[in-house]
Design an enzyme around this catalytic site. Structure first.
Site, short mmCIF file in Angstrom:
data_model
loop_
_atom_site.label_atom_id
_atom_site.label_comp_id
_atom_site.label_asym_id
_atom_site.label_seq_id
_atom_site.Cartn_x
_atom_site.Cartn_y
_atom_site.Cartn_z
N HIS A 195 37.04 59.59 61.19
CA HIS A 195 35.60 59.81 61.36
C HIS A 195 35.41 61.03 62.26
O HIS A 195 35.35 60.93 63.47
CB HIS A 195 34.96 58.55 61.99
CG HIS A 195 33.48 58.62 62.13
ND1 HIS A 195 32.69 57.49 62.18
CD2 HIS A 195 32.62 59.66 62.23
CE1 HIS A 195 31.42 57.83 62.32
NE2 HIS A 195 31.35 59.16 62.37
N HIS A 252 33.15 64.82 61.91
CA HIS A 252 32.32 65.75 61.13
C HIS A 252 32.80 67.15 61.47
O HIS A 252 32.77 67.54 62.64
CB HIS A 252 30.85 65.60 61.52
CG HIS A 252 30.33 64.20 61.33
ND1 HIS A 252 29.61 63.81 60.22
CD2 HIS A 252 30.46 63.08 62.10
CE1 HIS A 252 29.31 62.53 60.32
NE2 HIS A 252 29.81 62.06 61.46
N HIS A 258 27.96 55.64 57.17
CA HIS A 258 27.57 55.32 58.54
C HIS A 258 26.60 54.14 58.48
O HIS A 258 25.63 54.17 57.71
CB HIS A 258 26.84 56.50 59.18
CG HIS A 258 27.71 57.62 59.63
ND1 HIS A 258 28.61 58.25 58.82
CD2 HIS A 258 27.81 58.24 60.84
CE1 HIS A 258 29.23 59.21 59.49
NE2 HIS A 258 28.77 59.23 60.72
N GLU A 318 25.25 52.07 63.62
CA GLU A 318 25.42 52.95 64.79
C GLU A 318 24.16 52.75 65.64
O GLU A 318 24.21 52.09 66.67
CB GLU A 318 25.58 54.42 64.34
CG GLU A 318 25.71 55.40 65.51
CD GLU A 318 25.71 56.87 65.06
OE1 GLU A 318 25.26 57.17 63.94
OE2 GLU A 318 26.14 57.73 65.88
N ASP A 372 34.21 61.67 66.07
CA ASP A 372 32.86 61.91 65.53
C ASP A 372 32.48 63.39 65.57
O ASP A 372 32.64 64.09 64.57
CB ASP A 372 31.83 61.04 66.26
CG ASP A 372 30.58 60.76 65.44
OD1 ASP A 372 30.52 61.17 64.27
OD2 ASP A 372 29.64 60.13 65.97
N ASP A 373 31.96 63.85 66.72
CA ASP A 373 31.55 65.25 66.88
C ASP A 373 32.11 65.74 68.22
O ASP A 373 31.37 65.89 69.20
CB ASP A 373 30.03 65.35 66.87
CG ASP A 373 29.44 64.82 65.58
OD1 ASP A 373 29.49 65.52 64.56
OD2 ASP A 373 28.97 63.66 65.58
N1 ADE Z 1 26.25 63.51 61.71
C1 ADE Z 1 27.13 63.96 62.61
N2 ADE Z 1 27.42 63.02 63.49
C2 ADE Z 1 26.73 61.91 63.14
C3 ADE Z 1 26.60 60.61 63.66
N3 ADE Z 1 27.28 60.19 64.73
N4 ADE Z 1 25.77 59.75 63.06
C4 ADE Z 1 25.08 60.13 61.98
N5 ADE Z 1 25.15 61.35 61.45
C5 ADE Z 1 25.97 62.24 62.02
ZN ZN Z 2 29.61 60.24 62.41
#
Ligand code: ADE
Ligand code: ZN
EC number: 3.5.4.2
Length: 333
Positions: free
Chosen positions: A16, A18, A196, A199, A277-278
């Site tokens: 996971h 992006h 997703h 969350e 994630d990011d």
């Molecule tokens: N796009 C990038 N990161 C995300 C996240 N944590 N939740 C939903 N969309 C995303």
């Molecule tokens: Zn994500």
């Protein structure tokens, strides 16, 4: 070997991440400059000061703005290559990366530009770093079903380079049900599917992702804990959750890492994995996520090994490869 040494030594898969969320401010400045695109920051420090989010939407606004400087195939290559270098540092030996085609095609960038840049980085990562990878294309759920159908159509010529489709962006108000028909078509075309769910959105969205989208994994899914019946189902079906601890902290899904539920989920037998994630926006890559939960939740070595094993087990690699990594983890003392 102490706990942090074990975390570094463990081979890990990331399921996971992006790719647009790995965009470090230094690289963003360099690419903005060479493409002569203005960004609303004067310095790297100023960019980092803007990264103070209070929920998913406040993050997404900045994340989409950052992606605007990506124009040429080389930009996508550089972005992905920088991430692979982080994987090498963290002993992430396999990664299944999300990309958001609509973030680029809606600005007039061709789908082929994005996929060619990412694919070339994936090929180089295998050859030069020994890191294997797969690409997962996400639909932006704040956009329409029709736009998702168009994106699926654009992806079909590149079917061999894309292992699956996913669903990301603003969760609340955009339930999985909105994309039931697109996901059915994607599965028919042979894509694996993830989404997703749970969350910021409720446990109900996780049910929908399972029942309507028929996903192979749930991304995040931490709010599943609010529904005991759902928990039973996740455990019985060994459904993987790709959990992102630092992301949850930064976006205020949890107030404090010591309250994160990944340890409780693991102990109850949910198939949880650790992911970044990011990472450029949330303060750390794979190992930083492991360090943060190991410390705050006092995870023991067996639990850390289990999390690393889960990451391969939940991945889309072959059973032989899964067995190979499992054996390597078992061999670590
Ligand atoms: N796009 C990038 N990161 C995300 C996240 N944590 N939740 C939903 N969309 C995303
Ligand atoms: Zn994500």
């Amino acid at each position: 070997m102490n706990r942090n040494e074990l975390i570094r030594a463990l081979p890990k898969a990331e399921l996971h991440v992006h790719i647009e969320g790995t965009f470090e401010p230094e690289l963003m400045f360099a690419i903005a400059q060479r493409n002569q695109i203005d960004i609303p920051y004067k310095s790297v420090e100023e960019v980092k000061q803007a990264y103070n989010f209070h929920n998913l939407q406040s993050f997404l606004d900045i994340y989409y703005a950052g992606a605007n400087v990506l124009v040429h195939e080389q930009d996508f290559y550089d972005l992905a290559w920088a991430y692979f270098e982080k994987c090498a540092e963290d002993n992430v030996v396999h990664t299944e990366m999300f990309f958001d085609p609509q973030t680029h095609t809606d600005r007039g960038i061709e789908f082929v530009t994005v996929i060619n840049g990412l694919q070339r980085a994936c090929d180089d990562a295998q050859e030069k770093l020994g890191i294997s990878s797969k690409l997962i294309m996400c639909f932006l759920r704040h956009l329409s079903e029709e736009a998702a159908f168009q994106t699926l159509e654009q992806a079909l010529p590149y079917k061999d380079q894309i292992i699956g489709v996913g669903l990301d962006s603003s969760e609340v108000g955009h339930p999985p049900a909105k994309f039931e028909r697109v996901f059915a078509k994607a599965r028919e075309a042979g894509f694996l599917v993830v989404a997703h769910a749970g969350e910021e959105g409720p446990a109900e969205y996780v049910w929908e992702a399972l029942d309507l989208l028929k996903v192979n994994r749930i991304d995040h899914g931490v709010r599943s804990e609010e529904d005991p019946k759902l928990m039973q189902r996740l455990i019985a079906e060994k459904m993987p959750l790709t959990v992102c601890p630092l992301s949850n902290l930064k976006l205020c899904v949890v107030d404090d890492m010591a309250q994160h539920n990944i340890h409780r989920l693991l102990k109850q037998g949910v198939h949880v994995t650790v992911n970044s994630d990011d990472p450029s926006y949330f303060g750390g890559y794979m190992n930083d996520n492991f360090f943060a939960i190991a410390e705050a939740l006092d995870l023991n070595n067996d639990e850390l090994k289990q999390l690393a094993k889960n990451s391969f087990d939940a991945s889309f690699i072959s059973d032989e490869e899964k067995q190979k990594w499992n054996n390597q983890i078992d061999a670590l003392v």
